[in-house]
Design a protein around this motif. Structure first.
Motif, PDB file in Angstrom:
ATOM      1  N   UNK A 101       0.812  -1.211   0.000  1.00 25.20           N
ATOM      2  CA  UNK A 101       0.000   0.000   0.000  1.00 25.20           C
ATOM      3  C   UNK A 101       0.847   1.264   0.000  1.00 25.20           C
ATOM      4  N   UNK A 102       2.006   1.222   0.671  1.00 24.06           N
ATOM      5  CA  UNK A 102       2.897   2.382   0.674  1.00 24.06           C
ATOM      6  C   UNK A 102       3.380   2.670  -0.743  1.00 24.06           C
ATOM      7  N   UNK A 103       3.860   1.630  -1.420  1.00 22.17           N
ATOM      8  CA  UNK A 103       4.346   1.800  -2.788  1.00 22.17           C
ATOM      9  C   UNK A 103       3.220   2.240  -3.718  1.00 22.17           C
ATOM     10  N   UNK A 104       2.025   1.696  -3.514  1.00 20.30           N
ATOM     11  CA  UNK A 104       0.890   2.064  -4.358  1.00 20.30           C
ATOM     12  C   UNK A 104       0.464   3.510  -4.121  1.00 20.30           C
ATOM     13  N   UNK A 105       0.532   3.950  -2.872  1.00 21.22           N
ATOM     14  CA  UNK A 105       0.239   5.351  -2.564  1.00 21.22           C
ATOM     15  C   UNK A 105       1.172   6.276  -3.337  1.00 21.22           C
ATOM     16  N   UNK A 106       2.461   5.946  -3.345  1.00 20.89           N
ATOM     17  CA  UNK A 106       3.422   6.781  -4.059  1.00 20.89           C
ATOM     18  C   UNK A 106       3.168   6.761  -5.566  1.00 20.89           C
ATOM     19  N   UNK A 221      15.325  21.645  -1.669  1.00 21.11           N
ATOM     20  CA  UNK A 221      16.164  21.010  -0.653  1.00 21.11           C
ATOM     21  C   UNK A 221      16.726  19.674  -1.137  1.00 21.11           C
ATOM     22  N   UNK A 222      16.493  19.338  -2.401  1.00 15.32           N
ATOM     23  CA  UNK A 222      16.905  18.027  -2.938  1.00 15.32           C
ATOM     24  C   UNK A 222      18.413  17.945  -3.125  1.00 15.32           C
ATOM     25  N   UNK A 223      18.910  16.698  -2.982  1.00 17.51           N
ATOM     26  CA  UNK A 223      20.305  16.390  -3.286  1.00 17.51           C
ATOM     27  C   UNK A 223      20.306  15.209  -4.245  1.00 17.51           C
ATOM     28  N   UNK A 224      20.496  15.497  -5.526  1.00 12.17           N
ATOM     29  CA  UNK A 224      20.419  14.472  -6.565  1.00 12.17           C
ATOM     30  C   UNK A 224      21.650  14.564  -7.457  1.00 12.17           C
ATOM     31  N   UNK A 225      22.232  13.420  -7.776  1.00 13.91           N
ATOM     32  CA  UNK A 225      23.267  13.339  -8.807  1.00 13.91           C
ATOM     33  C   UNK A 225      22.912  12.156  -9.712  1.00 13.91           C
ATOM     34  N   UNK A 226      22.976  12.370 -11.019  1.00 15.70           N
ATOM     35  CA  UNK A 226      22.784  11.288 -11.992  1.00 15.70           C
ATOM     36  C   UNK A 226      23.935  11.344 -12.981  1.00 15.70           C
ATOM     37  N   UNK A 227      24.600  10.224 -13.163  1.00 17.60           N
ATOM     38  CA  UNK A 227      25.765  10.152 -14.045  1.00 17.60           C
ATOM     39  C   UNK A 227      25.496   9.142 -15.149  1.00 17.60           C
ATOM     40  N   UNK A 304       9.227  12.098  -4.794  1.00 15.62           N
ATOM     41  CA  UNK A 304       9.456  13.528  -4.587  1.00 15.62           C
ATOM     42  C   UNK A 304       8.227  14.163  -3.937  1.00 15.62           C
ATOM     43  N   UNK A 305       8.430  15.329  -3.359  1.00 14.31           N
ATOM     44  CA  UNK A 305       7.312  16.134  -2.862  1.00 14.31           C
ATOM     45  C   UNK A 305       7.649  17.593  -3.092  1.00 14.31           C
ATOM     46  N   UNK A 306       6.602  18.413  -3.221  1.00 13.87           N
ATOM     47  CA  UNK A 306       6.818  19.822  -3.517  1.00 13.87           C
ATOM     48  C   UNK A 306       5.581  20.619  -3.138  1.00 13.87           C
ATOM     49  N   UNK A 307       5.745  21.897  -2.837  1.00 14.39           N
ATOM     50  CA  UNK A 307       4.603  22.715  -2.408  1.00 14.39           C
ATOM     51  C   UNK A 307       3.589  22.975  -3.510  1.00 14.39           C
ATOM     52  N   UNK A 308       3.957  22.738  -4.777  1.00 13.10           N
ATOM     53  CA  UNK A 308       3.033  22.963  -5.886  1.00 13.10           C
ATOM     54  C   UNK A 308       2.174  21.738  -6.181  1.00 13.10           C
ATOM     55  N   UNK A 309       2.428  20.619  -5.486  1.00 10.38           N
ATOM     56  CA  UNK A 309       1.711  19.385  -5.781  1.00 10.38           C
ATOM     57  C   UNK A 309       0.345  19.355  -5.097  1.00 10.38           C
ATOM     58  N   UNK A 424      11.485  18.196  -2.064  1.00 11.89           N
ATOM     59  CA  UNK A 424      12.257  17.132  -1.427  1.00 11.89           C
ATOM     60  C   UNK A 424      12.280  15.873  -2.287  1.00 11.89           C
ATOM     61  N   UNK A 425      13.203  14.962  -1.964  1.00 12.47           N
ATOM     62  CA  UNK A 425      13.268  13.677  -2.655  1.00 12.47           C
ATOM     63  C   UNK A 425      13.795  12.618  -1.695  1.00 12.47           C
ATOM     64  N   UNK A 426      13.189  11.432  -1.732  1.00 14.55           N
ATOM     65  CA  UNK A 426      13.628  10.293  -0.931  1.00 14.55           C
ATOM     66  C   UNK A 426      13.656   9.040  -1.784  1.00 14.55           C
TER      67      UNK A 426
END
Length: 478
Positions: A101-106, A221-227, A304-309, A424-426
């Motif tokens: 249910x957690x994964x489905x919520x996301x 506030x996100x910290x993301x790196x993609x290579x 992710x989450x954001x104030x515009x969502x 944010x991102x988790x």
């Protein structure tokens, strides 16, 4: 007749009418904004008892952003085409029954796709994370995407900058998003040197008068790196020397993860959405989403989450995860200013017999937020939550683990700002091996912590309690 006195009286009356009219008007605006009642009352109290300060704070931090789509549905579907194809092509993947249910919520609130076959490496100090980051950036062949709240002009920041410049000169596409407020005191020249070397660097929501007040409250506030679309980093560490060196009173304890596998598509999607926001350029080429083989046994989901969502995705997911826990739920967070749903979830789980543990730093980098955090401890201690103060230094880690099945690391603090105002991102991982490693990290940190007991906590000085209670009133605004 004393005309001077009459004019002063008239001026005084007009001033008072305008002054109190503005205050009352602002209170009416706050009420009509239909905010969370707790936050509404906090603003009303501030505006009533500290009107001048309240007006300034509300002008800068209080006004709500208009909730709107950052990207059109058509453009979003173009961006998601490749990740969705990879998700659908998965032969099979199994979520733990208690976490389905957690994964489905996301998926329903955030369009976050769970991907199997990921390798997850965990870093608990700045040195090892920086070493891994530079190693992977040096291997880059096509592109490097970075997104950080803080990118300091210090020895660590300059080291990373020089690596990026070198890779850009080699023909690697380098894109950088830095938060304008997080990097306020960084000289413009620091980023201009990157741009001159061919790096695409963009500030997130630039704060400049007269637009200052509409943007300062909503930060990335996100910290993301993609290579090369194959390796990703996410967690709590920014680019700054203090994440290596700590303070003179202790170490900086943090948690970051490197992911190899299809879950990198989730990090890439998040970055490219933010890139569209700052650059108005939609990047959907398949070269950003290469075909990836299985690298490990971890099933991961980037949320992710954001104030515009429309929804408060990460907060809602954590509420559900806490209430779904059967045996234990362990939390590390530098700041503990929980929203009512999170506080109720923690209390409910603990009262139901779940082993809920909360770890906070004994000393923090912000006096006000630290005082506000401590004001909530009695509420959870009374419900049976076990609280620990980390003593070796500043605990900045945002790690949570539950039932040897679910674990998460990212940028989200357990406070109002992360849940309601920040971008944010988790990474959420749904596998036993990763959860067991996260659990052991928590238990090791617990050995470097002291427990907090309700009986002793209630005996702390009255003056301390008063300060905490006063600051708590402002907690929805911090």
């Amino acid at each position: 007749m004393d005309w001077s006195g009459i004019f002063n009286e008239i001026f005084s009356v007009i001033y008072n009418i305008l002054y109190f009219g503005v205050i009352i008007g602002m209170i009416i605006i706050v009420i009509l904004d239909n905010r969370n009642p707790v936050k509404t009352m906090a603003w009303i109290l501030v505006l009533s008892f500290l009107p001048l300060v309240g007006l300034v704070f509300y002008f800068f931090f209080g006004r709500s952003t208009r909730r709107e789509r950052i990207i059109s549905k058509k453009s979003y579907n173009r961006l998601m085409k490749k990740p969705m194809a990879e998700f659908v092509a998965q032969e099979s993947y199994e979520l733990p029954a208690d976490q389905y249910q957690v994964a489905q919520l996301f998926r329903n609130t955030n369009q976050a796709l769970p991907f199997e076959g990921n390798e997850v490496d965990i870093y608990t100090d700045g040195y090892t994370k920086l070493h891994a980051l530079i190693r992977e950036m040096m291997r880059a062949k096509h592109h490097i995407h970075l997104e950080y709240y803080i990118f300091e002009n210090d020895p660590v920041g300059r080291l990373v900058r020089d690596v990026l410049i070198e890779k850009a000169r080699q023909g690697v596409e380098v894109r950088l998003i830095y938060d304008d407020v997080g990097c306020w005191h960084v000289p413009n020249r620091f980023f201009e040197e990157m741009v001159e070397a061919g790096i695409n660097a963009r500030a997130f929501l630039k704060v400049r008068f007269p637009l200052f007040t509409s943007k300062v409250n909503y930060r990335n506030h996100r910290k993301i790196v993609v290579i090369d679309g194959r390796v990703g980093f996410v967690g709590g560490m920014n680019i700054a020397l203090r994440y290596m060196r700590g303070f003179d009173w202790g170490i900086w304890r943090d948690t970051h993860v490197m992911i190899k596998g299809k879950a990198v598509h989730g990090l890439q999607t998040s970055f490219l959405l933010d890139w569209f926001f700052v650059d108005q350029t939609l990047l959907t080429s398949s070269k950003f989403f290469p075909a990836l083989d299985s690298k490990g046994d971890s099933l991961a989901q980037i949320v992710t989450s954001e104030p515009t969502a429309e929804w408060k995705e990460i907060m809602q997911g954590l509420c559900l995860a806490i209430c779904s826990a059967k045996e234990y739920f362990y939390i590390q967070t530098p700041y503990f200013l929980p929203t009512e749903p999170i506080l109720a979830a923690l209390q409910t789980a603990a009262l139901a017999g779940v082993d809920v543990r909360l770890m906070l730093p004994e000393h923090a980098d912000s006096t006000i937020t630290h005082l506000a955090s401590r004001s909530y401890l009695k509420d959870v201690l009374k419900a049976g939550v076990k609280v620990f103060f980390y003593q070796k230094g500043f605990l900045h880690s945002k790690l949570m683990v539950s039932d040897d099945a679910l674990s998460t690391v990212g940028s989200t603090n357990m406070d109002f700002r992360s849940f309601e105002h920040n971008f944010e991102v988790n990474a959420f991982m749904y596998d036993e091996p990763t959860a067991l490693r996260m659990k052991e990290i928590f238990l090791q940190d617990q050995r470097d912590s002291i427990p907090v007991y309700l009986k002793n906590w209630e005996k702390r000085p009255t003056g301390q309690k008063v300060k905490e209670s006063v600051v708590r009133v402002l907690s929805p605004l911090l």
